[in-house]
Enzyme design. Sequence first.
Site, PDB file in Angstrom:
ATOM      1  N   ASN A  27       0.853  -1.191   0.000  1.00 60.30           N
ATOM      2  CA  ASN A  27       0.000   0.000   0.000  1.00 60.30           C
ATOM      3  C   ASN A  27       0.895   1.249   0.000  1.00 60.30           C
ATOM      4  O   ASN A  27       1.736   1.416   0.887  1.00 60.30           O
ATOM      5  CB  ASN A  27      -0.886  -0.039   1.259  1.00 60.30           C
ATOM      6  CG  ASN A  27      -1.818   1.157   1.355  1.00 60.30           C
ATOM      7  OD1 ASN A  27      -1.409   2.288   1.101  1.00 60.30           O
ATOM      8  ND2 ASN A  27      -3.047   0.921   1.733  1.00 60.30           N
ATOM      9  N   HIS A  62       0.923   6.360   1.709  1.00 59.40           N
ATOM     10  CA  HIS A  62       1.684   7.351   2.471  1.00 59.40           C
ATOM     11  C   HIS A  62       2.877   7.941   1.716  1.00 59.40           C
ATOM     12  O   HIS A  62       3.508   8.881   2.193  1.00 59.40           O
ATOM     13  CB  HIS A  62       2.056   6.791   3.843  1.00 59.40           C
ATOM     14  CG  HIS A  62       0.806   6.521   4.635  1.00 59.40           C
ATOM     15  ND1 HIS A  62      -0.128   7.513   4.873  1.00 59.40           N
ATOM     16  CD2 HIS A  62       0.281   5.384   5.152  1.00 59.40           C
ATOM     17  CE1 HIS A  62      -1.143   6.995   5.543  1.00 59.40           C
ATOM     18  NE2 HIS A  62      -0.927   5.702   5.716  1.00 59.40           N
ATOM     19  N   HIS A 111      -5.701   3.727  -1.671  1.00 56.86           N
ATOM     20  CA  HIS A 111      -7.020   4.033  -1.114  1.00 56.86           C
ATOM     21  C   HIS A 111      -7.395   5.443  -1.554  1.00 56.86           C
ATOM     22  O   HIS A 111      -6.767   6.415  -1.130  1.00 56.86           O
ATOM     23  CB  HIS A 111      -6.946   3.936   0.415  1.00 56.86           C
ATOM     24  CG  HIS A 111      -8.249   4.147   1.118  1.00 56.86           C
ATOM     25  ND1 HIS A 111      -8.377   4.015   2.481  1.00 56.86           N
ATOM     26  CD2 HIS A 111      -9.485   4.472   0.662  1.00 56.86           C
ATOM     27  CE1 HIS A 111      -9.632   4.245   2.834  1.00 56.86           C
ATOM     28  NE2 HIS A 111     -10.318   4.546   1.746  1.00 56.86           N
ATOM     29  N   ARG A 139      -9.542   8.059  -0.873  1.00 54.74           N
ATOM     30  CA  ARG A 139     -10.494   8.454   0.177  1.00 54.74           C
ATOM     31  C   ARG A 139     -11.392   9.565  -0.336  1.00 54.74           C
ATOM     32  O   ARG A 139     -11.015  10.323  -1.239  1.00 54.74           O
ATOM     33  CB  ARG A 139      -9.741   8.914   1.423  1.00 54.74           C
ATOM     34  CG  ARG A 139      -8.958   7.807   2.114  1.00 54.74           C
ATOM     35  CD  ARG A 139      -8.402   8.293   3.430  1.00 54.74           C
ATOM     36  NE  ARG A 139      -9.420   8.346   4.448  1.00 54.74           N
ATOM     37  CZ  ARG A 139      -9.556   7.458   5.442  1.00 54.74           C
ATOM     38  NH1 ARG A 139      -8.718   6.473   5.566  1.00 54.74           N
ATOM     39  NH2 ARG A 139     -10.525   7.575   6.305  1.00 54.74           N
ATOM     40  N   ARG A 143      -7.201  12.784   0.877  1.00 55.94           N
ATOM     41  CA  ARG A 143      -6.113  13.288   1.727  1.00 55.94           C
ATOM     42  C   ARG A 143      -4.747  12.758   1.317  1.00 55.94           C
ATOM     43  O   ARG A 143      -3.737  13.352   1.607  1.00 55.94           O
ATOM     44  CB  ARG A 143      -6.383  12.980   3.199  1.00 55.94           C
ATOM     45  CG  ARG A 143      -6.288  11.512   3.542  1.00 55.94           C
ATOM     46  CD  ARG A 143      -6.383  11.318   5.034  1.00 55.94           C
ATOM     47  NE  ARG A 143      -7.735  11.477   5.515  1.00 55.94           N
ATOM     48  CZ  ARG A 143      -8.215  10.869   6.612  1.00 55.94           C
ATOM     49  NH1 ARG A 143      -7.433  10.103   7.313  1.00 55.94           N
ATOM     50  NH2 ARG A 143      -9.457  11.023   6.983  1.00 55.94           N
ATOM     51  N   GLU A 165      -8.792   0.591  -2.886  1.00 55.61           N
ATOM     52  CA  GLU A 165      -9.669   0.584  -1.706  1.00 55.61           C
ATOM     53  C   GLU A 165     -10.642   1.746  -1.824  1.00 55.61           C
ATOM     54  O   GLU A 165     -10.226   2.878  -2.104  1.00 55.61           O
ATOM     55  CB  GLU A 165      -8.848   0.763  -0.429  1.00 55.61           C
ATOM     56  CG  GLU A 165      -8.018  -0.442  -0.070  1.00 55.61           C
ATOM     57  CD  GLU A 165      -7.207  -0.232   1.205  1.00 55.61           C
ATOM     58  OE1 GLU A 165      -6.440  -1.138   1.547  1.00 55.61           O
ATOM     59  OE2 GLU A 165      -7.335   0.837   1.824  1.00 55.61           O
ATOM     60  N   THR A 167      -8.239   3.538   8.707  1.00 56.94           N
ATOM     61  CA  THR A 167      -9.430   2.687   8.722  1.00 56.94           C
ATOM     62  C   THR A 167      -9.449   1.893  10.024  1.00 56.94           C
ATOM     63  O   THR A 167      -8.729   0.911  10.171  1.00 56.94           O
ATOM     64  CB  THR A 167      -9.402   1.744   7.502  1.00 56.94           C
ATOM     65  OG1 THR A 167      -9.066   2.527   6.360  1.00 56.94           O
ATOM     66  CG2 THR A 167     -10.753   1.096   7.280  1.00 56.94           C
ATOM     67  N   GLU A 194     -11.103  -9.400   3.524  1.00 57.40           N
ATOM     68  CA  GLU A 194      -9.830  -8.997   4.122  1.00 57.40           C
ATOM     69  C   GLU A 194     -10.081  -8.818   5.613  1.00 57.40           C
ATOM     70  O   GLU A 194     -10.925  -8.021   6.024  1.00 57.40           O
ATOM     71  CB  GLU A 194      -9.313  -7.705   3.496  1.00 57.40           C
ATOM     72  CG  GLU A 194      -7.994  -7.294   4.133  1.00 57.40           C
ATOM     73  CD  GLU A 194      -7.127  -6.412   3.242  1.00 57.40           C
ATOM     74  OE1 GLU A 194      -7.252  -6.483   2.004  1.00 57.40           O
ATOM     75  OE2 GLU A 194      -6.312  -5.666   3.792  1.00 57.40           O
ATOM     76  N   HIS A 242      -3.766  -4.342   8.039  1.00 58.08           N
ATOM     77  CA  HIS A 242      -3.857  -3.208   8.961  1.00 58.08           C
ATOM     78  C   HIS A 242      -2.879  -3.320  10.129  1.00 58.08           C
ATOM     79  O   HIS A 242      -2.976  -4.234  10.935  1.00 58.08           O
ATOM     80  CB  HIS A 242      -5.252  -2.967   9.536  1.00 58.08           C
ATOM     81  CG  HIS A 242      -5.375  -1.550  10.031  1.00 58.08           C
ATOM     82  ND1 HIS A 242      -5.783  -0.520   9.223  1.00 58.08           N
ATOM     83  CD2 HIS A 242      -5.039  -1.006  11.206  1.00 58.08           C
ATOM     84  CE1 HIS A 242      -5.723   0.607   9.894  1.00 58.08           C
ATOM     85  NE2 HIS A 242      -5.268   0.351  11.100  1.00 58.08           N
TER      86      HIS A 242
HETATM   87  N1  PXP Z   1      -5.853  -3.211   4.226  1.00 56.12           N
HETATM   88  C1  PXP Z   1      -6.863  -2.335   4.261  1.00 56.12           C
HETATM   89  C2  PXP Z   1      -8.206  -2.780   3.794  1.00 56.12           C
HETATM   90  C3  PXP Z   1      -6.662  -1.006   4.709  1.00 56.12           C
HETATM   91  O1  PXP Z   1      -7.689  -0.145   4.732  1.00 56.12           O
HETATM   92  C4  PXP Z   1      -5.367  -0.622   5.106  1.00 56.12           C
HETATM   93  C5  PXP Z   1      -5.118   0.774   5.608  1.00 56.12           C
HETATM   94  O2  PXP Z   1      -5.390   1.699   4.645  1.00 56.12           O
HETATM   95  C6  PXP Z   1      -4.335  -1.567   5.012  1.00 56.12           C
HETATM   96  C7  PXP Z   1      -4.612  -2.860   4.602  1.00 56.12           C
HETATM   97  C8  PXP Z   1      -2.926  -1.217   5.330  1.00 56.12           C
HETATM   98  O3  PXP Z   1      -2.770  -0.887   6.656  1.00 56.12           O
HETATM   99  P1  PXP Z   1      -1.384  -0.297   7.168  1.00 56.12           P
HETATM  100  O4  PXP Z   1      -1.148   0.978   6.430  1.00 56.12           O
HETATM  101  O5  PXP Z   1      -1.623  -0.106   8.632  1.00 56.12           O
HETATM  102  O6  PXP Z   1      -0.340  -1.333   6.860  1.00 56.12           O
END
Ligand code: PXP
Length: 241
Positions: free
Chosen positions: A10, A13, A46, A48, A52, A73, A104, A154, A195
Amino acid sequence: MKNKKRLGVNIDHVATVRNARGEKYPSPLRAALLAKKCGADSVTIHLREDRRHIKDGDLKEIKSKLKIPLNLEIAATKEMLNISLKFKPDFVCIVPERRQEITTEGGLNLKHNSKFLSKVIKLLRKNRIRTSLFIEPKKKDILASKKLKVDCVELHTGKFCNKVNQGKNYKNDLNNLKKAADYAKNLNLEVHAGHGLNFKSTKILSKISNINEFNIGHFIIGESIFEGFPLIIKKFKKILK
Ligand code: PXP
């Protein structure tokens, strides 16, 4: 023998850092392409509602240039459904979204608006988009997901990861995740996890044979500051081998 697990990286960031300056650098597209080069199985972004981090332009650019599956996402809204149908990412993961939240914070409430959710899932699947629901590792949510005819679930690993990080007893949370993964697999749902994962929590969960995919973001980007993005992705690939 442990089966091989997929790693979804992901890159939200990377966009957070870029947006802090309102410049074009660092580029989420560059991160997506580098993630592929380093062995990521898919890339997650994601979009959003408040944009953001990831922006519409990032989605367009990454979708057109990335040669591994893109996992988008989204919140279950009309706007996000239309965007998904327009750009047709390979995968969509439907997540809950509250404007004020930092991230999330929990799984979807599947009772809320289940009619609309069912319509969204149907349309996405009709367009050959692998669709998953981000849920708590609970039997009732897995059953509800099955009834909504989704491809995958998930499992939200946040509670488990918090306990691991705080040095607390995580046995119950680990057990819940394992039971949830087994239950979902038995219902023919593919199982993912995500997550708050880091090396330690991923290593523990990698032993659950019915989890096929891990989606990891914040830790990868944070740790990359010190060790570099390629190395961190390679370390996760090694854990999931
Ligand atoms: N999976 C999903 C469905 C999420 O919403 C997120 C956070 O955006 C993640 C995985 C990744 O989480 P993290 O950034 O804490 O590794």
